[in-house]
Design a protein around this motif. Structure first.
Motif, PDB file in Angstrom:
ATOM      1  N   THR A   1     -12.525  -6.712   4.849  1.00  0.00           N
ATOM      2  CA  THR A   1     -11.088  -7.436   3.834  1.00  0.00           C
ATOM      3  C   THR A   1     -10.433  -8.344   4.574  1.00  0.00           C
TER       4      THR A   1
ATOM      5  N   HIS B   1      -7.116  -6.185  -8.932  1.00  0.00           N
ATOM      6  CA  HIS B   1      -7.165  -5.724  -7.257  1.00  0.00           C
ATOM      7  C   HIS B   1      -7.030  -4.055  -6.771  1.00  0.00           C
ATOM      8  N   SER B   2      -7.310  -3.421  -8.021  1.00  0.00           N
ATOM      9  CA  SER B   2      -7.337  -2.194  -7.175  1.00  0.00           C
ATOM     10  C   SER B   2      -9.609  -2.485  -6.570  1.00  0.00           C
TER      11      SER B   2
ATOM     12  N   ALA C   1      -8.259  -2.552  -3.103  1.00  0.00           N
ATOM     13  CA  ALA C   1      -7.354  -1.104  -2.967  1.00  0.00           C
ATOM     14  C   ALA C   1      -8.131   0.210  -2.965  1.00  0.00           C
TER      15      ALA C   1
ATOM     16  N   TYR D   1      -2.397  -1.029   1.868  1.00  0.00           N
ATOM     17  CA  TYR D   1      -3.535  -1.173   1.103  1.00  0.00           C
ATOM     18  C   TYR D   1      -4.044  -0.109   0.274  1.00  0.00           C
ATOM     19  N   THR D   2      -3.585   1.353   1.639  1.00  0.00           N
ATOM     20  CA  THR D   2      -4.099   2.868   1.108  1.00  0.00           C
ATOM     21  C   THR D   2      -3.564   3.740  -0.076  1.00  0.00           C
ATOM     22  N   ARG D   3      -4.181   4.033  -0.753  1.00  0.00           N
ATOM     23  CA  ARG D   3      -3.645   4.739  -1.923  1.00  0.00           C
ATOM     24  C   ARG D   3      -3.832   5.789  -1.849  1.00  0.00           C
TER      25      ARG D   3
ATOM     26  N   GLN E   1       2.374  -1.334  -7.000  1.00  0.00           N
ATOM     27  CA  GLN E   1       0.666  -1.952  -6.311  1.00  0.00           C
ATOM     28  C   GLN E   1      -0.112  -1.212  -7.984  1.00  0.00           C
TER      29      GLN E   1
ATOM     30  N   ALA F   1      -5.747   2.826  -7.283  1.00  0.00           N
ATOM     31  CA  ALA F   1      -7.164   3.179  -6.248  1.00  0.00           C
ATOM     32  C   ALA F   1      -7.863   4.088  -7.513  1.00  0.00           C
TER      33      ALA F   1
ATOM     34  N   THR G   1      -8.784   2.650   0.252  1.00  0.00           N
ATOM     35  CA  THR G   1      -8.474   4.160   0.066  1.00  0.00           C
ATOM     36  C   THR G   1      -9.607   4.828   0.063  1.00  0.00           C
TER      37      THR G   1
END
Length: 322
Positions: free
Chosen positions: A294, A270-271, A274, A305-307, A129, A132, A278
């Motif tokens: 989103t 993509h960060s 994400a 998606y939550t880092r 993944q 973030a 987060t």
């Protein structure tokens, strides 16, 4: 991938049932329905080409694909160190090609399913993944951008809009000036199409002013639009080395490079998305608010998606009242 002519030939029953003058349109609509998002189509096309080349090399049929041929191809991908997500995508591309041609896919065979399960177990990996970034780091990065040149103005606007709007990079690439509606409350961006909105139904994202002009996505975007000096066409375009504007829409690959240039090689475009999820969750936003931006359909996707890389983050143990 399979062509429309292949679809028409394979779907002979459809050709009989549909009036002759509508067969071509029917085939086109069916193919469009089976395709998917533009980025997925491009990935599938590359995967299908790789598979057909492999089949030619080993003198095997590619359409329809024998189960044994598919097993050999997937095994080779695994043995050469491909990630399981990549192997799964190749299998999906082969499945899609068979659907477009009206043929039964070998991916539905029990042997294939067992093989994929075994590969997943052997590789023992999960899809990597995009990490973030922290809000403090992002703010420092934005402040450090040289906005005395057009490239800096564009890149600052891209990063701020991408983050605050939780945009996919394909959405940033497709964004047009006509999709932007500014008013005293902020900005509303209309998405004509996205990964989860392939039928072109109106989808909107709200962007808000920041009290700090250096970190404001709206003011940054307006500064960039002044450089573009036009009222329609792509928002983000590529530039020549001497900071001269082009009319070419900036590609998703270049968006990725800009993120890595400023935030570090460990991050991707993509960060931005994400990190929005987060940071929002860490600041107490509930899933419905996050999903409103989103455009995710389920809370499960928000959790994915939550880092959270620190056990102390977003932990209710801090709220016990002891």
């Amino acid at each position: 991938m399979a062509t429309k002519s292949q679809l028409s030939v394979a779907s002979s029953t459809t050709a009989v049932q549909v009036p002759a003058h509508l067969v071509e349109s029917t085939s086109r609509y069916v193919e469009s329905g089976l395709r998917g998002a533009a980025n997925t189509v491009r990935a599938y096309a590359g995967d299908w080409k790789r598979f057909t080349t492999w089949c030619q090399l080993h003198q095997l049929a590619s359409l329809p694909t024998p189960v044994e041929a598919l097993a050999g191809f997937l095994t080779e991908l695994a043995d050469t160190g491909k990630k399981f997500a990549t192997i799964e995508r190749h299998a999906a591309a082969i499945k899609k090609a068979h659907e477009l041609a009206g043929l039964e896919s070998p991916t539905a065979d029990k042997k294939t399913k067992v093989l994929l399960k075994g590969i997943a177990r052997e590789i023992k990996t999960r899809q990597k993944q995009a990490p973030a970034f922290t809000l403090d780091n992002f703010k420092r990065t934005i402040r450090s951008i040289d906005v005395s040149v057009p490239a800096g103005l564009r890149n600052r606007a891209l990063l701020l809009l991408g983050f605050t709007g939780a945009f996919r990079r394909s959405e940033l690439e497709a964004l047009n000036i006509e999709d932007l509606a500014f008013d005293e409350d902020g900005l509303v961006v209309t998405l004509q199409q996205s990964k989860t909105n392939q039928l072109g139904q109106a989808e909107e994202k709200a962007i808000f002013y920041s009290p700090d002009s250096a970190l404001c996505p709206i003011r940054s975007l307006q500064a960039w639009l002044k450089v573009l000096s036009r009222t329609e066409g792509p928002v983000f375009v590529s530039m020549r080395k001497n900071n001269q504007l082009t009319t070419r829409r900036m590609t998703t690959k270049y968006t990725n490079l800009i993120v890595q240039q400023y935030l570090g090689s460990q991050f991707t475009a993509h960060s931005l998305r994400a990190s929005f999820v987060t940071v929002s969750k860490l600041n107490g936003a509930d899933d419905s608010k996050v999903m409103n931006q989103t455009k995710h359909k389920t809370s499960a996707m928000i959790r994915r998606y939550t880092r959270l890389d620190n056990v102390r983050q977003h932990n209710s143990a801090k709220e016990l009242g002891l």
